[in-house]
Design a protein around this motif. Structure first.
Motif, mmCIF file in Angstrom:
data_model
loop_
_atom_site.group_PDB
_atom_site.id
_atom_site.type_symbol
_atom_site.label_atom_id
_atom_site.label_comp_id
_atom_site.label_asym_id
_atom_site.label_seq_id
_atom_site.Cartn_x
_atom_site.Cartn_y
_atom_site.Cartn_z
ATOM 1 N N GLY A 10 0.828 -1.197 0.000
ATOM 2 C CA GLY A 10 0.000 0.000 0.000
ATOM 3 C C GLY A 10 0.856 1.238 0.000
ATOM 4 N N SER A 11 0.205 2.365 0.242
ATOM 5 C CA SER A 11 0.883 3.650 0.282
ATOM 6 C C SER A 11 0.836 4.195 1.698
ATOM 7 C CB SER A 11 0.204 4.633 -0.670
ATOM 8 O OG SER A 11 0.307 4.196 -2.011
ATOM 9 N N VAL A 12 1.985 4.569 2.215
ATOM 10 C CA VAL A 12 2.073 5.127 3.560
ATOM 11 C C VAL A 12 3.040 6.303 3.551
ATOM 12 C CG1 VAL A 12 1.568 2.952 4.720
ATOM 13 C CG2 VAL A 12 3.949 3.574 4.241
ATOM 14 N N GLN A 13 2.961 7.098 4.576
ATOM 15 C CA GLN A 13 3.926 8.174 4.745
ATOM 16 C C GLN A 13 5.152 7.638 5.471
ATOM 17 O OE1 GLN A 13 1.746 11.397 6.688
ATOM 18 N NE2 GLN A 13 1.437 12.336 4.673
ATOM 19 N N LYS A 86 10.758 4.185 5.109
ATOM 20 C CA LYS A 86 11.431 5.317 4.496
ATOM 21 C C LYS A 86 11.099 5.349 3.000
ATOM 22 C CE LYS A 86 15.362 4.740 7.642
ATOM 23 N NZ LYS A 86 16.829 4.547 7.725
ATOM 24 N N PRO A 87 11.192 6.511 2.378
ATOM 25 C CA PRO A 87 10.932 6.574 0.931
ATOM 26 C C PRO A 87 11.780 5.584 0.129
ATOM 27 C CG PRO A 87 10.966 8.776 1.840
ATOM 28 C CD PRO A 87 11.378 7.848 2.960
ATOM 29 N N VAL A 111 4.722 -1.340 -2.623
ATOM 30 C CA VAL A 111 4.866 -0.544 -1.403
ATOM 31 C C VAL A 111 5.358 0.838 -1.821
ATOM 32 C CG1 VAL A 111 6.163 -0.245 0.732
ATOM 33 C CG2 VAL A 111 5.300 -2.517 0.086
ATOM 34 N N THR A 112 4.627 1.856 -1.433
ATOM 35 C CA THR A 112 4.999 3.224 -1.753
ATOM 36 C C THR A 112 5.070 4.029 -0.467
ATOM 37 O OG1 THR A 112 3.898 3.085 -3.901
ATOM 38 C CG2 THR A 112 4.450 5.283 -3.085
ATOM 39 N N VAL A 113 6.226 4.613 -0.219
ATOM 40 C CA VAL A 113 6.430 5.408 0.985
ATOM 41 C C VAL A 113 6.715 6.840 0.563
ATOM 42 C CG1 VAL A 113 7.696 5.638 3.142
ATOM 43 C CG2 VAL A 113 7.406 3.371 2.106
#
Length: 115
Positions: A10-13, A86-87, A111-113
């Motif tokens: 998913g996408s997270v900060q 981390k990105p 996975v997107t950070v």
């Protein structure tokens, strides 16, 4: 033919967490090793963690202390808990397994950070 199915991406900060799962169509006890790889940002595929039959896990240096790995033999599933993301952790995470029948790969989970 063994099938591996990843989930949980998913996408997270940055600083967030995700838990990935890799479910096998057959008993994971048969595999010599299982592993998570990741690939993204035009970089070569890199090994994130390996699981051996003794239950030991070996992580790449950049994720040590942030990622943990576990397995549930009853569910034929391995897990990758990723914390303090981390990105640079961004990428497609792929599960692999090696057994007497050969090597197998899942389709991957993104996975997107974001920073």
């Amino acid at each position: 033919q063994v099938q591996l199915v990843e989930s949980g991406g998913g996408s997270v900060q940055a600083g967030g967490s995700l838990r990935l799962a890799c479910a096998a169509s057959e008993s994971i006890s048969q595999f010599y090793t299982m592993a998570w790889y990741r690939q993204g940002g035009g970089k070569a595929r890199e090994l994130v963690v390996t699981y051996n039959t003794a239950g030991a896990t070996i992580f790449r240096e950049s994720v040590k202390g942030r990622f943990t790995a576990s397995r549930d033999n009853d569910k034929n599933t391995v897990y990758l808990q990723m914390n303090s993301l981390k990105p640079e952790d961004t990428g497609v995470y792929l599960c692999s397994a090696i057994g007497a029948g050969g090597g197998y790969w899942g389709q991957g989970t993104q996975v997107t950070v974001s920073s």
